[in-house]
Design a protein around this motif. Structure first.
Motif, PDB file in Angstrom:
ATOM      1  N   LEU A   1       0.871  -1.181   0.000  1.00 56.24           N
ATOM      2  CA  LEU A   1       0.000   0.000   0.000  1.00 56.24           C
ATOM      3  C   LEU A   1       0.903   1.224   0.000  1.00 56.24           C
ATOM      4  O   LEU A   1       1.709   1.392   0.914  1.00 56.24           O
ATOM      5  N   PHE A   2       0.777   2.050  -1.037  1.00 56.67           N
ATOM      6  CA  PHE A   2       1.518   3.310  -0.992  1.00 56.67           C
ATOM      7  C   PHE A   2       0.522   4.456  -0.868  1.00 56.67           C
ATOM      8  O   PHE A   2      -0.403   4.588  -1.653  1.00 56.67           O
ATOM      9  N   PHE A   3       0.691   5.226   0.192  1.00 55.88           N
ATOM     10  CA  PHE A   3      -0.150   6.384   0.469  1.00 55.88           C
ATOM     11  C   PHE A   3       0.538   7.606  -0.123  1.00 55.88           C
ATOM     12  O   PHE A   3       1.734   7.813   0.111  1.00 55.88           O
ATOM     13  N   TYR A   4      -0.205   8.385  -0.882  1.00 56.10           N
ATOM     14  CA  TYR A   4       0.383   9.564  -1.525  1.00 56.10           C
ATOM     15  C   TYR A   4      -0.550  10.754  -1.355  1.00 56.10           C
ATOM     16  O   TYR A   4      -1.761  10.596  -1.247  1.00 56.10           O
ATOM     17  N   PRO A   5       0.007  11.981  -1.338  1.00 58.96           N
ATOM     18  CA  PRO A   5      -0.802  13.160  -1.025  1.00 58.96           C
ATOM     19  C   PRO A   5      -1.881  13.545  -2.028  1.00 58.96           C
ATOM     20  O   PRO A   5      -2.996  13.866  -1.634  1.00 58.96           O
ATOM     21  N   ARG A   6      -1.569  13.539  -3.327  1.00 60.61           N
ATOM     22  CA  ARG A   6      -2.556  14.108  -4.258  1.00 60.61           C
ATOM     23  C   ARG A   6      -2.322  13.625  -5.695  1.00 60.61           C
ATOM     24  O   ARG A   6      -1.198  13.583  -6.163  1.00 60.61           O
ATOM     25  N   ASP A   7      -3.430  13.348  -6.381  1.00 63.92           N
ATOM     26  CA  ASP A   7      -3.359  12.955  -7.791  1.00 63.92           C
ATOM     27  C   ASP A   7      -2.736  14.062  -8.636  1.00 63.92           C
ATOM     28  O   ASP A   7      -2.982  15.251  -8.399  1.00 63.92           O
ATOM     29  N   ASP A   8      -1.974  13.634  -9.623  1.00 63.49           N
ATOM     30  CA  ASP A   8      -1.474  14.502 -10.687  1.00 63.49           C
ATOM     31  C   ASP A   8      -0.542  15.624 -10.228  1.00 63.49           C
ATOM     32  O   ASP A   8      -0.423  16.645 -10.887  1.00 63.49           O
ATOM     33  N   THR A   9       0.120  15.425  -9.087  1.00 63.70           N
ATOM     34  CA  THR A   9       1.190  16.338  -8.693  1.00 63.70           C
ATOM     35  C   THR A   9       2.505  15.665  -9.066  1.00 63.70           C
ATOM     36  O   THR A   9       2.547  14.453  -9.292  1.00 63.70           O
ATOM     37  N   SER A  10       3.551  16.410  -9.131  1.00 65.19           N
ATOM     38  CA  SER A  10       4.821  15.908  -9.658  1.00 65.19           C
ATOM     39  C   SER A  10       5.321  14.647  -8.943  1.00 65.19           C
ATOM     40  O   SER A  10       5.541  13.615  -9.566  1.00 65.19           O
ATOM     41  N   GLY A  11       5.514  14.726  -7.637  1.00 63.98           N
ATOM     42  CA  GLY A  11       6.053  13.584  -6.901  1.00 63.98           C
ATOM     43  C   GLY A  11       5.114  12.396  -6.911  1.00 63.98           C
ATOM     44  O   GLY A  11       5.545  11.246  -7.048  1.00 63.98           O
TER      45      GLY A  11
ATOM     46  N   ILE B   1      -1.644  13.912   3.815  1.00 67.33           N
ATOM     47  CA  ILE B   1      -1.076  12.569   3.816  1.00 67.33           C
ATOM     48  C   ILE B   1       0.446  12.657   3.783  1.00 67.33           C
ATOM     49  O   ILE B   1       1.018  13.307   2.912  1.00 67.33           O
ATOM     50  N   GLU B   2       1.073  11.971   4.747  1.00 70.62           N
ATOM     51  CA  GLU B   2       2.522  11.836   4.750  1.00 70.62           C
ATOM     52  C   GLU B   2       2.848  10.641   3.841  1.00 70.62           C
ATOM     53  O   GLU B   2       2.377   9.525   4.094  1.00 70.62           O
ATOM     54  N   ARG B   3       3.612  10.893   2.787  1.00 73.70           N
ATOM     55  CA  ARG B   3       3.924   9.839   1.820  1.00 73.70           C
ATOM     56  C   ARG B   3       4.562   8.647   2.557  1.00 73.70           C
ATOM     57  O   ARG B   3       5.624   8.775   3.156  1.00 73.70           O
ATOM     58  N   SER B   4       3.873   7.509   2.532  1.00 72.06           N
ATOM     59  CA  SER B   4       4.296   6.320   3.272  1.00 72.06           C
ATOM     60  C   SER B   4       3.924   5.070   2.499  1.00 72.06           C
ATOM     61  O   SER B   4       2.966   5.079   1.722  1.00 72.06           O
ATOM     62  N   THR B   5       4.667   4.002   2.744  1.00 69.57           N
ATOM     63  CA  THR B   5       4.394   2.724   2.085  1.00 69.57           C
ATOM     64  C   THR B   5       4.428   1.610   3.126  1.00 69.57           C
ATOM     65  O   THR B   5       5.280   1.607   4.015  1.00 69.57           O
ATOM     66  N   PHE B   6       3.498   0.659   2.982  1.00 73.59           N
ATOM     67  CA  PHE B   6       3.415  -0.486   3.885  1.00 73.59           C
ATOM     68  C   PHE B   6       3.463  -1.764   3.054  1.00 73.59           C
ATOM     69  O   PHE B   6       2.729  -1.909   2.085  1.00 73.59           O
ATOM     70  N   LEU B   7       4.329  -2.683   3.478  1.00 74.83           N
ATOM     71  CA  LEU B   7       4.389  -4.028   2.893  1.00 74.83           C
ATOM     72  C   LEU B   7       3.698  -4.951   3.886  1.00 74.83           C
ATOM     73  O   LEU B   7       4.112  -5.036   5.053  1.00 74.83           O
ATOM     74  N   ILE B   8       2.636  -5.605   3.423  1.00 75.50           N
ATOM     75  CA  ILE B   8       1.820  -6.465   4.275  1.00 75.50           C
ATOM     76  C   ILE B   8       1.971  -7.898   3.793  1.00 75.50           C
ATOM     77  O   ILE B   8       1.779  -8.192   2.606  1.00 75.50           O
TER      78      ILE B   8
ATOM     79  N   ARG C   1       6.956  -4.427   6.641  1.00 76.51           N
ATOM     80  CA  ARG C   1       7.908  -3.313   6.491  1.00 76.51           C
ATOM     81  C   ARG C   1       7.131  -2.016   6.323  1.00 76.51           C
ATOM     82  O   ARG C   1       6.052  -2.001   5.734  1.00 76.51           O
ATOM     83  N   VAL C   2       7.682  -0.928   6.863  1.00 72.19           N
ATOM     84  CA  VAL C   2       7.063   0.390   6.763  1.00 72.19           C
ATOM     85  C   VAL C   2       8.112   1.389   6.293  1.00 72.19           C
ATOM     86  O   VAL C   2       9.239   1.399   6.796  1.00 72.19           O
ATOM     87  N   TRP C   3       7.731   2.198   5.326  1.00 66.14           N
ATOM     88  CA  TRP C   3       8.563   3.321   4.880  1.00 66.14           C
ATOM     89  C   TRP C   3       7.760   4.583   5.159  1.00 66.14           C
ATOM     90  O   TRP C   3       6.656   4.740   4.656  1.00 66.14           O
ATOM     91  N   ARG C   4       8.305   5.489   5.948  1.00 71.30           N
ATOM     92  CA  ARG C   4       7.635   6.758   6.249  1.00 71.30           C
ATOM     93  C   ARG C   4       8.431   7.901   5.626  1.00 71.30           C
ATOM     94  O   ARG C   4       9.634   7.797   5.420  1.00 71.30           O
ATOM     95  N   LYS C   5       7.728   9.007   5.372  1.00 70.87           N
ATOM     96  CA  LYS C   5       8.360  10.196   4.772  1.00 70.87           C
ATOM     97  C   LYS C   5       9.195   9.796   3.553  1.00 70.87           C
ATOM     98  O   LYS C   5      10.366  10.126   3.423  1.00 70.87           O
ATOM     99  N   VAL C   6       8.561   9.068   2.664  1.00 64.79           N
ATOM    100  CA  VAL C   6       9.199   8.498   1.479  1.00 64.79           C
ATOM    101  C   VAL C   6       9.735   9.580   0.543  1.00 64.79           C
ATOM    102  O   VAL C   6       9.068  10.574   0.275  1.00 64.79           O
ATOM    103  N   LYS C   7      10.927   9.343   0.061  1.00 64.05           N
ATOM    104  CA  LYS C   7      11.494  10.125  -1.041  1.00 64.05           C
ATOM    105  C   LYS C   7      11.284   9.271  -2.286  1.00 64.05           C
ATOM    106  O   LYS C   7      11.641   8.094  -2.312  1.00 64.05           O
ATOM    107  N   VAL C   8      10.700   9.847  -3.330  1.00 62.65           N
ATOM    108  CA  VAL C   8      10.228   9.078  -4.487  1.00 62.65           C
ATOM    109  C   VAL C   8      11.343   8.397  -5.295  1.00 62.65           C
ATOM    110  O   VAL C   8      11.209   7.219  -5.643  1.00 62.65           O
ATOM    111  N   PRO C   9      12.445   9.080  -5.638  1.00 63.94           N
ATOM    112  CA  PRO C   9      13.440   8.427  -6.514  1.00 63.94           C
ATOM    113  C   PRO C   9      13.978   7.114  -5.918  1.00 63.94           C
ATOM    114  O   PRO C   9      14.474   7.086  -4.790  1.00 63.94           O
TER     115      PRO C   9
END
Length: 153
Positions: free
Chosen positions: A33-43, A117-124, A132-140
């Motif tokens: 699950l990747f949580f992201y702030p907003r559709d169609d923004t750059s990151g 939304i704080e950009r975060s990813t969860f591996l379930i 596994r949890v990734w918080r404050k994700v940097k996209v690259p």
């Protein structure tokens, strides 16, 4: 805020393609699950495109990848179509799932505080536990890092 080895909060949300998804119904498969702030923004666009590009490799590992934001289903459909996204996008308009996963947080931009939304990813894993949890994700490179973690499950 759930952490590793805890059960992932279950949910049912509407998704692109006109259906809904219940997390627990995807077991015994693993889920990203990747949580992201907003559709169609750059990151957010770069992140969704990166996960879409690697979708076949996630599928080959038996893992479902889904993006979640507060945007409406109509916004998700437009975003997915515009960028040829292949991963499903789930709409959490009331932020209930975002709150359950602890990603609805106070943020600051140009000195102004707001909630988002704080950009975060969860591996379930296949049992429904957070592996596994990734918080404050940097996209690259993030989607590739998540794929490496999936392969190590």
């Amino acid at each position: 805020m759930p952490d590793t080895s805890e059960m992932a909060p279950d949910f049912t949300l509407p998704r692109t393609g006109g259906d809904s998804t219940t997390l627990s119904a995807l077991r015994p498969g693993a889920v990203v699950l990747f949580f992201y702030p907003r559709d169609d923004t750059s990151g957010c666009t770069k992140e969704a495109v990166a996960f879409s590009t690697l979708k076949d490799q996630f599928d080959a590992s038996g893992v479902t990848v889904m993006g979640i934001s507060k945007d409406s289903l109509a916004s998700h459909e437009k975003f997915a179509s515009k960028h040829a996204l292949t991963v499903p996008l789930l709409s959490d308009e009331h932020a209930d799932v975002c709150e359950a996963y602890g990603v609805w947080a106070e943020k600051s931009m140009y000195g102004k505080k707001y909630f988002g939304i704080e950009r975060s990813t969860f591996l379930i894993d296949g049992e429904g536990r957070i592996a596994r949890v990734w918080r404050k994700v940097k996209v690259p490179g993030h989607a590739e890092e998540v794929l490496d973690a999936v392969k190590a499950l």
